[in-house]
Design an enzyme around this catalytic site. Structure first.
Site, PDB file in Angstrom:
ATOM      1  N   LYS A  83       0.844  -1.203   0.000  1.00 42.01           N
ATOM      2  CA  LYS A  83       0.000   0.000   0.000  1.00 42.01           C
ATOM      3  C   LYS A  83       0.879   1.253   0.000  1.00 42.01           C
ATOM      4  CE  LYS A  83      -3.770  -2.537   2.221  1.00 42.01           C
ATOM      5  NZ  LYS A  83      -4.543  -2.893   3.421  1.00 42.01           N
TER       6      LYS A  83
ATOM      7  N   GLN B  90      -4.552  -1.874   9.779  1.00 46.19           N
ATOM      8  CA  GLN B  90      -4.419  -3.154   9.079  1.00 46.19           C
ATOM      9  C   GLN B  90      -4.969  -4.279   9.952  1.00 46.19           C
ATOM     10  OE1 GLN B  90      -3.489  -3.573   5.882  1.00 46.19           O
ATOM     11  NE2 GLN B  90      -3.794  -5.783   6.009  1.00 46.19           N
TER      12      GLN B  90
ATOM     13  N   ASP C 186     -10.994   2.763   4.628  1.00 46.10           N
ATOM     14  CA  ASP C 186     -11.329   1.333   4.530  1.00 46.10           C
ATOM     15  C   ASP C 186     -12.850   1.116   4.539  1.00 46.10           C
ATOM     16  OD1 ASP C 186      -9.474  -0.707   4.201  1.00 46.10           O
ATOM     17  OD2 ASP C 186      -8.751  -0.592   6.267  1.00 46.10           O
TER      18      ASP C 186
END
Ligand code: GUN
Length: 291
Positions: free
Chosen positions: A52, A96, A119
């Site tokens: 990422k 994450q 997200d």
């Protein structure tokens, strides 16, 4: 049979993002800045976060990585999240997953500022997604929709089977594909660990999206001829012939399935690269919303 090349499509999306960033720079607008929180030492999570960050460099974003030991307390992690929420230079950030077992994921995700929640996992954004209100869509389902759209695969009126009901993939993609949108309007069934007639459901499906993390579980004799198969599985499987000692396997046995179907995503190089591209698209959106 046509292979849906997620790597190629993700490069198209990243190039589009890069030209938006170039335009922002020309117009003296803020450069998008994505941050990632990584807790602990999970190997695959480290790899994903690094990919990422690398993708940020490619499109001209700023990026920051905040790493914490898996012994960090829930309260300390919440304090760190609040600092990022209050940092005006950061447009969007992700925590994450998975988090270490002792940390309550739900509690942590609900601390993320919904305007920086690229997200799409905060309950407000997840709720908006379920209601069909414009918001940050979770990156993997958004990547799947983008692949379907750019491959011109019809979903309206089709029988779609989603295998897996995770919060990150299975549940949101099942909601999105059933909505009254151009790349929705499918008749969606969600299969999970308690489903008793999985093979029967697979055989009657026009579109299968598998997100269960069981390497090569779906075999050629389980799928309908001409159907579309989207493989979201990414599992490390021991492989002594590889210098890393493992290879990445999808949920689908590509060799036996690919010869029967109309479209199929490979692993690697299918959904994975799209997830990263869509995360960056969400970050660009977060940045533009605060112009
Ligand atoms: N772990 C696996 N997929 C994801 C994702 O899309 N976002 C985050 N934050 N963690 C993940």
């Amino acid at each position: 049979m046509k292979i849906i090349d997620g790597k190629k499509v993700s490069i198209e999306v990243l190039d589009e993002i890069k030209s938006s960033v170039d335009n922002r720079v020309k117009n003296n607008l803020k450069i998008p800045h994505l941050a990632a929180i990584l807790v602990g030492n999970d190997g695959p999570s480290k790899t994903y976060v690094n990919s990422k960050i690398k993708a940020c460099e490619r499109v001209g974003f700023k990026s920051s990585l905040f790493k914490y030991s898996d012994s960090i307390s829930e309260n300390d992690l919440i304090d760190e999240i609040q600092k990022i929420n209050n940092n005006d230079d950061i447009d969007g950030f992700i925590v994450q997953l998975p988090l270490p077992k002792d940390i309550n994921q739900e509690k942590i995700l609900s601390q993320v500022d919904p305007y920086k929640d690229v997200d799409g996992f905060h309950p407000i954004n997840y709720g908006k997604m379920a209601l069909g209100i414009d918001t940050f869509l979770p990156a993997t389902p958004a990547g799947i929709i983008e692949l379907i759209e750019r491959s011109k695969i019809q979903t309206a009126g089709k029988k779609c089977l989603v295998i897996g009901r995770s919060q990150i993939v299975g549940r949101p993609i099942s909601i999105l594909l059933s909505q009254n949108k151009i790349f929705g309007n499918a008749t969606v069934t969600v299969a999970h660990s308690r489903t008793s007639n999985l093979e029967e459901l697979c055989l009657e499906s026009d579109l299968i999206i598998s997100a269960i993390g069981k390497p090569e579980f779906i075999k050629g004799d389980m799928v309908k001829k001409g159907s579309t198969i989207i493989d979201v599985g990414i599992t490390r499987v021991d492989d002594s012939s590889s210098h890393k000692g493992y290879r990445i396997a999808g949920d689908v046995d590509f060799n036996s399935v690919s010869s029967r179907v109309g479209f199929i995503t490979p692993v690697p190089g299918g959904v994975g690269p799209m997830t990263i591209a869509m995360l960056l698209k969400n970050t660009l959106k977060a940045c533009s919303l605060s112009d």
